[in-house]
Design a protein around this motif. Structure first.
Motif, PDB file in Angstrom:
ATOM      1  N   LYS A 112       0.839  -1.197   0.000  1.00 52.84           N
ATOM      2  CA  LYS A 112       0.000   0.000   0.000  1.00 52.84           C
ATOM      3  C   LYS A 112       0.875   1.249   0.000  1.00 52.84           C
ATOM      4  CE  LYS A 112      -4.622   0.359   1.681  1.00 52.84           C
ATOM      5  NZ  LYS A 112      -5.557   0.396   2.766  1.00 52.84           N
ATOM      6  N   PHE A 113       2.033   1.143   0.717  1.00 55.80           N
ATOM      7  CA  PHE A 113       2.945   2.276   0.799  1.00 55.80           C
ATOM      8  C   PHE A 113       3.465   2.627  -0.602  1.00 55.80           C
ATOM      9  CE2 PHE A 113       7.458   3.468   0.883  1.00 55.80           C
ATOM     10  CZ  PHE A 113       7.346   4.709   1.467  1.00 55.80           C
ATOM     11  N   TYR A 162       2.540  -2.400 -11.565  1.00 53.01           N
ATOM     12  CA  TYR A 162       3.282  -3.384 -10.749  1.00 53.01           C
ATOM     13  C   TYR A 162       2.925  -3.247  -9.278  1.00 53.01           C
ATOM     14  CZ  TYR A 162       6.090  -4.430 -14.830  1.00 53.01           C
ATOM     15  OH  TYR A 162       6.492  -4.814 -16.074  1.00 53.01           O
ATOM     16  N   SER A 163       2.776  -1.987  -8.828  1.00 50.11           N
ATOM     17  CA  SER A 163       2.472  -1.805  -7.402  1.00 50.11           C
ATOM     18  C   SER A 163       1.106  -2.413  -7.075  1.00 50.11           C
ATOM     19  CB  SER A 163       2.531  -0.325  -7.008  1.00 50.11           C
ATOM     20  OG  SER A 163       1.494   0.384  -7.634  1.00 50.11           O
ATOM     21  N   PHE A 164       0.148  -2.258  -7.971  1.00 45.68           N
ATOM     22  CA  PHE A 164      -1.170  -2.865  -7.734  1.00 45.68           C
ATOM     23  C   PHE A 164      -1.089  -4.393  -7.800  1.00 45.68           C
ATOM     24  CE2 PHE A 164      -3.119   1.352  -8.863  1.00 45.68           C
ATOM     25  CZ  PHE A 164      -3.802   1.513  -7.674  1.00 45.68           C
ATOM     26  N   LEU A 165      -0.276  -4.905  -8.736  1.00 43.74           N
ATOM     27  CA  LEU A 165      -0.136  -6.367  -8.842  1.00 43.74           C
ATOM     28  C   LEU A 165       0.462  -6.939  -7.556  1.00 43.74           C
ATOM     29  CD1 LEU A 165       1.119  -6.791 -12.531  1.00 43.74           C
ATOM     30  CD2 LEU A 165      -1.145  -7.301 -11.625  1.00 43.74           C
ATOM     31  N   LEU A 166       1.469  -6.229  -7.029  1.00 42.47           N
ATOM     32  CA  LEU A 166       2.091  -6.697  -5.779  1.00 42.47           C
ATOM     33  C   LEU A 166       1.102  -6.613  -4.618  1.00 42.47           C
ATOM     34  CD1 LEU A 166       5.647  -5.116  -6.138  1.00 42.47           C
ATOM     35  CD2 LEU A 166       5.090  -7.541  -6.147  1.00 42.47           C
ATOM     36  N   TYR A 210      -8.762   0.031 -11.624  1.00 46.32           N
ATOM     37  CA  TYR A 210     -10.070  -0.446 -12.081  1.00 46.32           C
ATOM     38  C   TYR A 210     -10.086  -0.810 -13.570  1.00 46.32           C
ATOM     39  CZ  TYR A 210     -15.118  -0.745 -12.505  1.00 46.32           C
ATOM     40  OH  TYR A 210     -16.388  -1.200 -12.744  1.00 46.32           O
ATOM     41  N   LEU A 211      -9.348  -0.022 -14.384  1.00 49.49           N
ATOM     42  CA  LEU A 211      -9.412  -0.255 -15.832  1.00 49.49           C
ATOM     43  C   LEU A 211      -8.176  -0.950 -16.393  1.00 49.49           C
ATOM     44  CD1 LEU A 211     -10.807   3.223 -16.990  1.00 49.49           C
ATOM     45  CD2 LEU A 211     -12.074   1.095 -16.815  1.00 49.49           C
ATOM     46  N   VAL A 212      -6.993  -0.505 -15.940  1.00 43.74           N
ATOM     47  CA  VAL A 212      -5.757  -0.985 -16.569  1.00 43.74           C
ATOM     48  C   VAL A 212      -5.347  -2.365 -16.054  1.00 43.74           C
ATOM     49  CG1 VAL A 212      -3.320  -0.460 -16.972  1.00 43.74           C
ATOM     50  CG2 VAL A 212      -4.997   1.388 -16.964  1.00 43.74           C
ATOM     51  N   VAL A 213      -5.346  -2.543 -14.738  1.00 42.29           N
ATOM     52  CA  VAL A 213      -4.829  -3.802 -14.166  1.00 42.29           C
ATOM     53  C   VAL A 213      -5.580  -5.042 -14.691  1.00 42.29           C
ATOM     54  CG1 VAL A 213      -4.511  -5.089 -12.004  1.00 42.29           C
ATOM     55  CG2 VAL A 213      -3.770  -2.723 -12.161  1.00 42.29           C
ATOM     56  N   PRO A 214      -6.928  -5.046 -14.727  1.00 46.43           N
ATOM     57  CA  PRO A 214      -7.601  -6.241 -15.283  1.00 46.43           C
ATOM     58  C   PRO A 214      -7.231  -6.511 -16.741  1.00 46.43           C
ATOM     59  CG  PRO A 214      -9.175  -4.860 -14.117  1.00 46.43           C
ATOM     60  CD  PRO A 214      -7.922  -4.071 -14.222  1.00 46.43           C
ATOM     61  N   ARG A 215      -7.086  -5.452 -17.542  1.00 51.62           N
ATOM     62  CA  ARG A 215      -6.716  -5.625 -18.951  1.00 51.62           C
ATOM     63  C   ARG A 215      -5.281  -6.129 -19.064  1.00 51.62           C
ATOM     64  NH1 ARG A 215     -10.722  -2.209 -18.584  1.00 51.62           N
ATOM     65  NH2 ARG A 215     -12.180  -1.878 -20.292  1.00 51.62           N
ATOM     66  N   TYR A 216      -4.425  -5.612 -18.201  1.00 49.46           N
ATOM     67  CA  TYR A 216      -3.007  -6.036 -18.202  1.00 49.46           C
ATOM     68  C   TYR A 216      -2.924  -7.536 -17.892  1.00 49.46           C
ATOM     69  CZ  TYR A 216       1.931  -6.219 -17.006  1.00 49.46           C
ATOM     70  OH  TYR A 216       3.257  -6.550 -16.980  1.00 49.46           O
ATOM     71  N   LEU A 217      -3.566  -7.924 -16.800  1.00 56.55           N
ATOM     72  CA  LEU A 217      -3.531  -9.341 -16.401  1.00 56.55           C
ATOM     73  C   LEU A 217      -4.118 -10.227 -17.500  1.00 56.55           C
ATOM     74  CD1 LEU A 217      -4.601  -9.421 -12.658  1.00 56.55           C
ATOM     75  CD2 LEU A 217      -2.482 -10.282 -13.627  1.00 56.55           C
TER      76      LEU A 217
END
Lengths: 280, 258
Positions: free
Chosen positions: B2-3, B24-28, B140-147
């Motif tokens: 979170k930091f 990457y920070s959201f994935l982690l 909300y938009l990028v991370v699901p598309r990335y994965l």
């Protein structure tokens, strides 16, 4: 010592305070040292002609834009100095009704309203469904859960936008031109919804509008932003009655919607010459 | 984690690398809190970006298999080395053509669609609405598309390789009377596991390039409809450019490593 409790009560009563707010674009001051306060429970109307900086001011108030200088105190915190994490916490306490709804086109009406609840609460999906139905009932759109935004009218989209803004039961509601482009009946409906939100639910509303009929219908206090030679300054502030009685010709021209008056429609002859010669 | 997310949000800008770091920070963060990764949305994107691209990817892979086998039969036939056609088709597909061509198909089909979709959302104030609702557009938009793309492109590549091999077999069996068992044995035995891995590593890198460029272009759309068109063109052009450059770099790297 006698004044201390009163002072505390006053400051806790103020939900939004703008201090010395300046916004400059390309060397031109769109907002020039604005100062005003909004108290809890008020319906505060920000009005002014096209290009006077109403939307810029609203974007600053919701933290979507940093001002050139000055501060915006929302719920007692200066949002211009907050990091995004803290700003998000503040954002959970207010709702924003965008001019054109800003609804997610890929989602249904129900999903649009449910989104903030799904993201920020841990309640059961069945409860979220119930809240969605309640919010739709509030804006008079019962049964429209499964419609896409493209399948409903402009007035309905505005009402869905309002329902979404109220989804988390905010303390403060920002509304950008909620009645622009609507017919008189739909304007009255949207105004009534704003009044219901403020009087029945107790939400404080800050509404940006240039629809004078609508503004006088719902306002408890009003603020008029100047344009042209008075660009960026507050022309008048007060209750609807004080605004009506204010003799300022700039304000009166705006209220009456007259073409002739101090609000410039065209450049002055000198300015026009300078503009043509590339001097101004 | 979170930091890290907080730190990056403070430095949020329009930069491509900041977007990468935020993903990457959201994935982690998602490793400890799966809700961050929006599993439902990721699955629906996998369907849209990956599964729905199967017919087009299959057609391209089949054609490439045909072409490779026919071109090889002309030249190798002169040397009496027809028996090496399955080896050549298999190796070319696994190491190079499979990942590259499937990636280019996905750029045209899905990368451009992601840019246009996010760009239109930006124009319609939907991105701003997300921010005002305290929802990160990147999460909300990028991370699901990335994965979705990082998972689906290697799967599409494996699928494309198989279809390409079938195309090569059709040529070998139909015009050269090569026994099917001979074709399968050579096509499967000749490549080493590393050949498959190198192709998959490439497809993961290509997926990263496609989706980060597509989302970055979409999130930075300006000037309305014209801006969406410009961003979509940029997304396709830059993705193909960087896919080919990174392919050259990776091929060189794998060449020296192996």
């Amino acid at each position: 010592m006698k004044n201390t409790p009163k002072k505390t009560s006053d400051s806790s009563d103020i939900i939004l305070e703008v201090r010395d707010l300046v916004q400059v674009f390309n060397g031109r001051a769109v907002l020039n040292g604005l100062n005003f306060k909004v108290r809890r429970g008020e319906t505060f109307i920000i009005m002014g002609g096209s290009g006077c900086g109403k939307t810029t001011l609203l974007r600053i108030l919701i933290g979507a834009q940093k001002p050139t200088s000055g501060s915006v105190h929302l719920f007692g915190q200066d949002i211009t100095q907050l990091d995004p994490e803290s700003l998000d916490k503040i954002r959970l306490r207010f709702g924003m009704n965008f001019q054109f709804g800003a609804l997610f086109q890929s989602m249904t009406v129900g999903e649009n309203i449910a989104l903030p609840l799904q993201e920020h609460s841990r309640v059961d999906p069945s409860l979220i469904e119930m809240v969605v139905k309640m919010k739709l009932e509030l804006v008079g759109l019962t049964g429209f859960e499964n419609f896409k935004p493209s399948e409903i009218s402009g007035g309905m989209r505005k009402r869905v936008g309002l329902a979404r803004a109220l989804a988390l039961d905010p303390e403060l509601l920002f509304s950008d031109e909620p009645t622009s482009g609507l017919d008189p009946v739909m304007t009255a409906v949207v105004d009534q919804l704003t009044l219901d939100s403020t009087r029945k639910i107790g939400v404080t509303a800050v509404v940006v509008s240039h629809d004078m009929t609508s503004a006088f219908r719902i306002a408890t206090r009003m603020l008029m932003l100047g344009s042209g030679p008075r660009q960026g300054e507050i022309v008048a502030e007060g209750t609807p009655q004080e605004i009506r009685d204010n003799p300022d010709p700039f304000l009166q021209q705006f209220i009456r919607g007259e073409a002739d008056g101090p609000i410039p429609f065209r450049l002055s002859q000198d300015d026009y010459l300078k503009h043509l010669l590339g001097d101004g | 984690m979170k930091f890290l997310v907080r730190l990056l949000r403070r430095n949020e800008g329009k930069g491509y690398w900041v977007l990468n770091a935020r993903i990457y920070s959201f994935l982690l963060w998602g490793l400890t809190n799966p809700k961050v990764l929006s599993p439902g949305s990721t699955l629906s994107q996998m369907l849209r970006i990956g599964v729905q691209a199967l017919p087009m990817a299959s057609l391209v892979a089949l054609s490439v298999g045909f072409i490779l086998a026919m071109q090889a039969s002309t030249e190798l036939g002169k040397l009496g080395a027809d028996s090496f056609i399955p080896d050549l088709v298999s190796l070319s597909l696994m190491r190079e053509l499979g990942p590259l061509l499937i990636a280019i198909i996905v750029v045209g089909r899905s990368g451009s669609a992601v840019t246009a979709e996010i760009g239109t959302m930006k124009v319609n104030e939907e991105i701003e609405a997300l921010r005002v609702m305290a929802i990160s557009p990147v999460r909300y938009l990028v991370v699901p598309r990335y994965l979705a793309l990082v998972i689906m492109l290697p799967i599409l590549t494996i699928f494309g390789n198989c279809i390409g091999l079938a195309g090569g077999w059709a040529v070998c069996a139909g015009t050269l009377d090569m026994p099917t068992s001979f074709y399968i044995k050579h096509a499967v035995d000749r490549p080493e596991l590393w050949d498959l891995y190198s192709g998959l590593i490439k497809s993961v890198v290509f997926a990263h390039i496609i989706i980060t460029i597509a989302c970055h272009q979409g999130l930075n759309v300006e000037d309305g409809a014209q801006g969406v068109g410009r961003a979509t063109t940029n997304s396709v052009v830059f993705s193909i450019l960087w896919i080919i450059i990174s392919d050259a770099i990776l091929t060189g790297l794998f060449f020296f490593v192996s």
